[in-house]
Design a protein around this motif. Structure first.
Motif, PDB file in Angstrom:
ATOM      1  N   ASP A  10       0.864  -1.188   0.000  1.00  0.00           N
ATOM      2  CA  ASP A  10       0.000   0.000   0.000  1.00  0.00           C
ATOM      3  C   ASP A  10       0.891   1.225   0.000  1.00  0.00           C
ATOM      4  O   ASP A  10       1.748   1.364   0.866  1.00  0.00           O
ATOM      5  CB  ASP A  10      -0.866   0.051   1.260  1.00  0.00           C
ATOM      6  CG  ASP A  10      -1.921  -1.023   1.251  1.00  0.00           C
ATOM      7  OD1 ASP A  10      -2.271  -1.487   0.153  1.00  0.00           O
ATOM      8  OD2 ASP A  10      -2.374  -1.405   2.339  1.00  0.00           O
ATOM      9  N   PHE A  11       0.667   2.090  -0.953  1.00  0.00           N
ATOM     10  CA  PHE A  11       1.486   3.298  -1.045  1.00  0.00           C
ATOM     11  C   PHE A  11       0.598   4.436  -1.503  1.00  0.00           C
ATOM     12  O   PHE A  11       0.010   4.366  -2.584  1.00  0.00           O
ATOM     13  CB  PHE A  11       2.640   3.044  -2.023  1.00  0.00           C
ATOM     14  CG  PHE A  11       3.492   4.257  -2.285  1.00  0.00           C
ATOM     15  CD1 PHE A  11       3.939   5.054  -1.246  1.00  0.00           C
ATOM     16  CD2 PHE A  11       3.863   4.590  -3.574  1.00  0.00           C
ATOM     17  CE1 PHE A  11       4.719   6.172  -1.489  1.00  0.00           C
ATOM     18  CE2 PHE A  11       4.647   5.706  -3.836  1.00  0.00           C
ATOM     19  CZ  PHE A  11       5.077   6.497  -2.780  1.00  0.00           C
ATOM     20  N   ASN A  12       0.450   5.464  -0.680  1.00  0.00           N
ATOM     21  CA  ASN A  12      -0.385   6.626  -0.992  1.00  0.00           C
ATOM     22  C   ASN A  12      -1.791   6.232  -1.435  1.00  0.00           C
ATOM     23  O   ASN A  12      -2.310   6.743  -2.417  1.00  0.00           O
ATOM     24  CB  ASN A  12       0.271   7.476  -2.096  1.00  0.00           C
ATOM     25  CG  ASN A  12       1.436   8.272  -1.549  1.00  0.00           C
ATOM     26  OD1 ASN A  12       1.605   8.395  -0.338  1.00  0.00           O
ATOM     27  ND2 ASN A  12       2.260   8.803  -2.442  1.00  0.00           N
ATOM     28  N   GLY A  13      -2.387   5.299  -0.713  1.00  0.00           N
ATOM     29  CA  GLY A  13      -3.772   4.952  -0.987  1.00  0.00           C
ATOM     30  C   GLY A  13      -3.978   3.973  -2.137  1.00  0.00           C
ATOM     31  O   GLY A  13      -5.110   3.625  -2.459  1.00  0.00           O
ATOM     32  N   THR A  14      -2.919   3.531  -2.765  1.00  0.00           N
ATOM     33  CA  THR A  14      -3.048   2.556  -3.854  1.00  0.00           C
ATOM     34  C   THR A  14      -2.315   1.288  -3.448  1.00  0.00           C
ATOM     35  O   THR A  14      -1.278   1.372  -2.785  1.00  0.00           O
ATOM     36  CB  THR A  14      -2.404   3.105  -5.146  1.00  0.00           C
ATOM     37  OG1 THR A  14      -2.961   4.386  -5.403  1.00  0.00           O
ATOM     38  CG2 THR A  14      -2.644   2.203  -6.335  1.00  0.00           C
ATOM     39  N   THR A  15      -2.859   0.133  -3.812  1.00  0.00           N
ATOM     40  CA  THR A  15      -2.152  -1.113  -3.540  1.00  0.00           C
ATOM     41  C   THR A  15      -1.498  -1.593  -4.826  1.00  0.00           C
ATOM     42  O   THR A  15      -2.167  -1.737  -5.850  1.00  0.00           O
ATOM     43  CB  THR A  15      -3.120  -2.191  -3.015  1.00  0.00           C
ATOM     44  OG1 THR A  15      -3.766  -1.662  -1.854  1.00  0.00           O
ATOM     45  CG2 THR A  15      -2.381  -3.463  -2.629  1.00  0.00           C
ATOM     46  N   TYR A  16      -0.194  -1.770  -4.758  1.00  0.00           N
ATOM     47  CA  TYR A  16       0.565  -2.250  -5.909  1.00  0.00           C
ATOM     48  C   TYR A  16       0.970  -3.691  -5.658  1.00  0.00           C
ATOM     49  O   TYR A  16       1.339  -4.042  -4.536  1.00  0.00           O
ATOM     50  CB  TYR A  16       1.837  -1.419  -6.101  1.00  0.00           C
ATOM     51  CG  TYR A  16       1.576   0.033  -6.381  1.00  0.00           C
ATOM     52  CD1 TYR A  16       1.396   0.477  -7.678  1.00  0.00           C
ATOM     53  CD2 TYR A  16       1.521   0.957  -5.338  1.00  0.00           C
ATOM     54  CE1 TYR A  16       1.161   1.824  -7.946  1.00  0.00           C
ATOM     55  CE2 TYR A  16       1.274   2.302  -5.599  1.00  0.00           C
ATOM     56  CZ  TYR A  16       1.098   2.725  -6.899  1.00  0.00           C
ATOM     57  OH  TYR A  16       0.856   4.045  -7.159  1.00  0.00           O
ATOM     58  N   SER A  17       0.910  -4.505  -6.692  1.00  0.00           N
ATOM     59  CA  SER A  17       1.363  -5.886  -6.570  1.00  0.00           C
ATOM     60  C   SER A  17       2.422  -6.131  -7.631  1.00  0.00           C
ATOM     61  O   SER A  17       2.290  -5.673  -8.770  1.00  0.00           O
ATOM     62  CB  SER A  17       0.204  -6.851  -6.807  1.00  0.00           C
ATOM     63  OG  SER A  17      -0.768  -6.622  -5.823  1.00  0.00           O
ATOM     64  N   PHE A  18       3.443  -6.842  -7.222  1.00  0.00           N
ATOM     65  CA  PHE A  18       4.514  -7.163  -8.169  1.00  0.00           C
ATOM     66  C   PHE A  18       5.263  -8.393  -7.676  1.00  0.00           C
ATOM     67  O   PHE A  18       5.224  -8.719  -6.491  1.00  0.00           O
ATOM     68  CB  PHE A  18       5.456  -5.958  -8.336  1.00  0.00           C
ATOM     69  CG  PHE A  18       6.076  -5.461  -7.046  1.00  0.00           C
ATOM     70  CD1 PHE A  18       7.305  -5.941  -6.614  1.00  0.00           C
ATOM     71  CD2 PHE A  18       5.421  -4.523  -6.257  1.00  0.00           C
ATOM     72  CE1 PHE A  18       7.875  -5.488  -5.432  1.00  0.00           C
ATOM     73  CE2 PHE A  18       5.982  -4.064  -5.071  1.00  0.00           C
ATOM     74  CZ  PHE A  18       7.215  -4.553  -4.660  1.00  0.00           C
ATOM     75  N   PRO A  19       5.941  -9.076  -8.589  1.00  0.00           N
ATOM     76  CA  PRO A  19       6.736 -10.230  -8.188  1.00  0.00           C
ATOM     77  C   PRO A  19       8.112  -9.775  -7.714  1.00  0.00           C
ATOM     78  O   PRO A  19       8.614  -8.746  -8.169  1.00  0.00           O
ATOM     79  CB  PRO A  19       6.862 -11.040  -9.483  1.00  0.00           C
ATOM     80  CG  PRO A  19       6.763 -10.026 -10.568  1.00  0.00           C
ATOM     81  CD  PRO A  19       5.939  -8.869 -10.047  1.00  0.00           C
ATOM     82  N   GLU A  31      11.010  -1.551  -8.484  1.00  0.00           N
ATOM     83  CA  GLU A  31      11.567  -0.780  -9.594  1.00  0.00           C
ATOM     84  C   GLU A  31      11.475  -1.554 -10.893  1.00  0.00           C
ATOM     85  O   GLU A  31      11.124  -1.016 -11.939  1.00  0.00           O
ATOM     86  CB  GLU A  31      13.032  -0.445  -9.321  1.00  0.00           C
ATOM     87  CG  GLU A  31      13.197   0.968  -8.792  1.00  0.00           C
ATOM     88  CD  GLU A  31      14.585   1.231  -8.243  1.00  0.00           C
ATOM     89  OE1 GLU A  31      15.569   0.702  -8.801  1.00  0.00           O
ATOM     90  OE2 GLU A  31      14.658   1.950  -7.231  1.00  0.00           O
ATOM     91  N   THR A  32      11.806  -2.833 -10.825  1.00  0.00           N
ATOM     92  CA  THR A  32      11.740  -3.686 -12.019  1.00  0.00           C
ATOM     93  C   THR A  32      10.328  -3.691 -12.589  1.00  0.00           C
ATOM     94  O   THR A  32      10.126  -3.746 -13.796  1.00  0.00           O
ATOM     95  CB  THR A  32      12.174  -5.126 -11.660  1.00  0.00           C
ATOM     96  OG1 THR A  32      13.446  -5.046 -11.035  1.00  0.00           O
ATOM     97  CG2 THR A  32      12.260  -6.023 -12.877  1.00  0.00           C
ATOM     98  N   ALA A  33       9.339  -3.604 -11.686  1.00  0.00           N
ATOM     99  CA  ALA A  33       7.941  -3.613 -12.130  1.00  0.00           C
ATOM    100  C   ALA A  33       7.460  -2.214 -12.492  1.00  0.00           C
ATOM    101  O   ALA A  33       6.281  -2.010 -12.799  1.00  0.00           O
ATOM    102  CB  ALA A  33       7.068  -4.208 -11.029  1.00  0.00           C
ATOM    103  N   GLY A  34       8.348  -1.220 -12.431  1.00  0.00           N
ATOM    104  CA  GLY A  34       7.977   0.141 -12.812  1.00  0.00           C
ATOM    105  C   GLY A  34       7.256   0.899 -11.711  1.00  0.00           C
ATOM    106  O   GLY A  34       6.593   1.901 -11.971  1.00  0.00           O
ATOM    107  N   ILE A  35       7.393   0.437 -10.467  1.00  0.00           N
ATOM    108  CA  ILE A  35       6.733   1.118  -9.345  1.00  0.00           C
ATOM    109  C   ILE A  35       7.796   1.875  -8.563  1.00  0.00           C
ATOM    110  O   ILE A  35       8.772   1.276  -8.106  1.00  0.00           O
ATOM    111  CB  ILE A  35       6.045   0.088  -8.419  1.00  0.00           C
ATOM    112  CG1 ILE A  35       5.022  -0.704  -9.217  1.00  0.00           C
ATOM    113  CG2 ILE A  35       5.417   0.771  -7.206  1.00  0.00           C
ATOM    114  CD1 ILE A  35       4.683  -2.036  -8.585  1.00  0.00           C
ATOM    115  N   GLU A  36       7.596   3.175  -8.462  1.00  0.00           N
ATOM    116  CA  GLU A  36       8.601   3.966  -7.779  1.00  0.00           C
ATOM    117  C   GLU A  36       8.211   4.199  -6.331  1.00  0.00           C
ATOM    118  O   GLU A  36       7.264   4.929  -6.039  1.00  0.00           O
ATOM    119  CB  GLU A  36       8.792   5.285  -8.507  1.00  0.00           C
ATOM    120  CG  GLU A  36      10.239   5.711  -8.426  1.00  0.00           C
ATOM    121  CD  GLU A  36      10.507   6.888  -9.333  1.00  0.00           C
ATOM    122  OE1 GLU A  36      10.830   7.949  -8.794  1.00  0.00           O
ATOM    123  OE2 GLU A  36      10.355   6.713 -10.557  1.00  0.00           O
TER     124      GLU A  36
END
Ligand code: FES
Length: 107
Positions: A10-19, A31-36
């Motif tokens: 969870d980051f700034n109200g959004t949940t990001y998922s990545f391997p 970073e590899t998944a394009g999430i900063e």
């Protein structure tokens, strides 16, 4: 052989998922998944990348910016944290970590 884990953060109200591979830090996986995610020193010192683990375990022997008991409470420095399992995390915990580490000295 490296294992791949699923990370959800969870980051700034959004949940990001990545391997994230077990030989990659969580920050690198993002970073590899394009999430900063927030980061600065990338060597376990500044705590900009602090996050709180809600589920799962990380390996972070280089997390010098965090006291051992807080690391046991689930605080993790993502720039030096390698996943040991699937993870659920909350990013942006720098202020909470600061308060947990030093708050009692300021009251
Ligand atoms: S970016 Fe500085 S401790 Fe992680």
């Amino acid at each position: 052989m490296a294992q791949i884990f699923s990370i959800s953060i969870d980051f700034n109200g959004t949940t990001y998922s990545f391997p994230c591979s077990s030989d990659q830090t969580v920050l690198m996986g993002a970073e590899t998944a394009g999430i900063e995610l927030p980061s600065s020193c990338c060597s376990g010192l500044c705590t900009t990348c602090a996050s709180k683990l809600h589920e799962g375990k990380v390996y972070q022997p280089d997390a010098m910016g965090i006291k051992a008991d807080l690391s046991n409470e689930g605080y993790a420095l993502l720039c030096v944290a390698y996943p040991l399992s699937d993870l659920k995390l909350e990013a942006n915990q720098e202020d909470a970590l600061y308060e947990a580490q030093f708050g009692q000295y300021q009251k």
